[in-house]
Design a protein around this motif. Structure first.
Motif, short mmCIF file in Angstrom:
data_model
loop_
_atom_site.label_atom_id
_atom_site.label_comp_id
_atom_site.label_asym_id
_atom_site.label_seq_id
_atom_site.Cartn_x
_atom_site.Cartn_y
_atom_site.Cartn_z
N ARG A 27 0.84 -1.20 0.00
CA ARG A 27 0.00 0.00 0.00
C ARG A 27 0.87 1.24 0.00
O ARG A 27 1.78 1.36 0.81
CB ARG A 27 -0.91 0.05 1.24
CG ARG A 27 -2.07 -0.92 1.23
CD ARG A 27 -2.99 -0.63 2.40
NE ARG A 27 -2.30 -0.63 3.68
CZ ARG A 27 -2.46 0.29 4.63
NH1 ARG A 27 -3.28 1.32 4.44
NH2 ARG A 27 -1.81 0.20 5.77
N ILE A 28 0.60 2.15 -0.92
CA ILE A 28 1.24 3.46 -0.89
C ILE A 28 0.20 4.44 -0.35
O ILE A 28 -0.80 4.72 -1.01
CB ILE A 28 1.70 3.92 -2.28
CG1 ILE A 28 2.72 2.95 -2.86
CG2 ILE A 28 2.30 5.33 -2.20
CD1 ILE A 28 3.20 3.32 -4.26
N VAL A 29 0.40 4.91 0.86
CA VAL A 29 -0.54 5.84 1.48
C VAL A 29 -0.18 7.27 1.06
O VAL A 29 0.95 7.71 1.22
CB VAL A 29 -0.51 5.72 3.02
CG1 VAL A 29 -1.38 6.82 3.66
CG2 VAL A 29 -1.00 4.34 3.45
N THR A 82 3.61 -1.17 4.04
CA THR A 82 2.90 0.11 3.96
C THR A 82 3.90 1.24 3.79
O THR A 82 4.81 1.40 4.60
CB THR A 82 2.05 0.34 5.22
OG1 THR A 82 1.12 -0.75 5.36
CG2 THR A 82 1.27 1.64 5.11
N LEU A 83 3.76 2.00 2.72
CA LEU A 83 4.67 3.08 2.37
C LEU A 83 3.94 4.42 2.42
O LEU A 83 2.72 4.47 2.33
CB LEU A 83 5.23 2.86 0.96
CG LEU A 83 5.59 1.44 0.54
CD1 LEU A 83 6.07 1.42 -0.91
CD2 LEU A 83 6.65 0.86 1.45
N PRO A 249 8.16 3.10 7.63
CA PRO A 249 8.34 3.09 9.08
C PRO A 249 9.81 2.88 9.45
O PRO A 249 10.55 2.20 8.72
CB PRO A 249 7.48 1.90 9.52
CG PRO A 249 6.43 1.78 8.46
CD PRO A 249 7.13 2.13 7.18
N ALA A 250 10.23 3.44 10.54
CA ALA A 250 11.64 3.41 10.94
C ALA A 250 12.19 1.99 11.12
O ALA A 250 13.39 1.76 10.94
CB ALA A 250 11.82 4.19 12.24
N ALA A 251 11.33 1.04 11.45
CA ALA A 251 11.79 -0.33 11.71
C ALA A 251 11.99 -1.15 10.43
O ALA A 251 12.39 -2.31 10.49
CB ALA A 251 10.79 -1.05 12.61
#
Length: 315
Positions: A27-29, A82-83, A249-251
């Motif tokens: 998913r590109i948000v 998720t991006l 996300p950072a992780a």
């Protein structure tokens, strides 16, 4: 010898994680309504990215709270697929504008690559009796001018504040949930002035639905060669724009970050995608994750001063 073995095993593990990803649709948000610069670019890269990664890529618009709703959903995402595609400049501004945020941009998100830059266009409704910045400033002292803001604290908003302060113009800011809505109301004449990314705004200029008075770039742009820059019109050194980039996300594992960065850089630089964006006024502009981080921190510091000078704060 043991150190070499451990290093080799670590490298194999990293490579394996990259090869195993993605394991499901991506998913590109886009944290704004459809039709804005980020949305246009997300849809331009989604199909090529799907083909490259051999999975489905879905573009999801999640507007709200000036882009913070969608951004927060990505920052807190843990599915690994998720991006976030957004205006990086606006994201850098967020921490200065909001007294409290549910996420910390610098800590909770990591930049993958910049994708494109689009200078802001200063435009007005065709009925506005001004053909350059000086005339617009003079008119603002005689008539009430409503300035459409794509989102409070966004880069176009603060660019408007900077121009207002530099020229002593007077206008009233009317907030919207995104660029497409701000453009729509300016075209309809409900607002009279707008600054927004060229990528989303140029079609309305070309169709005669909006009148362009200036470009927020250091030099004139070829598609609008006869339109002077804002700097040329008395605001020395002025330059602003919309920087679209992709974050995760950072992780997110380094191997996945590297894989995404490589594929997106290749896609955005491809002749088909590049020509499509350039024809609409955007410049393809890529950065490595490290360069992206440095850019973000510079933008955060630069805009903090503008926010403070303009007194822009949201609880």
């Amino acid at each position: 010898m043991k150190k070499l073995i451990f290093a080799a095993l670590a490298a194999l593990t990293v490579n394996a994680s990259a090869q195993a990803w993605p394991s499901k649709p991506i998913r590109i948000v886009v944290p704004y309504p459809p039709g804005g610069s980020s949305d246009i670019i997300a849809r331009a890269i989604s199909q090529p990215l799907a083909e490259a990664l051999k999975t489905t890529v879905i573009v999801e618009n999640r507007p709200g709270a000036n882009g913070n709703t969608g951004t927060d959903s990505v920052a807190k995402s843990s599915d690994g697929h998720t991006l976030l595609l957004c205006d990086v400049g606006a994201l850098a501004i967020t921490a200065s504008v909001y007294k409290q945020l549910p996420f910390e941009p610098s800590k909770d998100l990591r930049g993958v690559t910049m994708l494109a830059y689009s200078p802001h266009l200063l435009v007005v409704h065709p009925s506005v009796k001004a053909n350059n910045l000086q005339e617009l400033v003079a008119l603002s002292h005689k008539e009430k001018l409503n300035f459409a803001v794509t989102a409070i604290g966004s880069a176009p908003h603060l660019a408007g504040v900077a121009v207002e302060k530099a020229t002593k113009a007077e206008w009233t800011y009317i907030p919207y949930k995104g660029g497409s809505q701000a453009i729509g109301d300016t075209v309809a004449g409900q607002t009279q002035v707008l600054m927004n990314g060229m990528l989303a705004t140029l079609p309305m200029v070309q169709s005669g639905k909006l009148k362009v008075l200036g470009v927020s770039k250091a030099t004139r742009v070829p598609l609008l060669a006869n339109v002077p820059t804002i700097a040329e019109q008395g605001v020395k050194g002025f330059e602003s724009g919309t920087w679209q980039g992709l974050l995760v996300p950072a992780a997110t594992p380094p191997a996945v970050l590297a894989k995404l960065s490589a594929e997106l850089t290749r896609i955005i630089r491809s002749p088909e995608v590049r020509e499509r964006l350039v024809s609409q006024g955007a410049e393809v502009y890529t950065m490595s994750p490290t360069e992206f981080t440095s850019f973000f921190e510079r933008e955060r510091k630069n805009w903090a001063g503008v926010v403070a000078a303009g007194g822009v704060k949201i609880d």
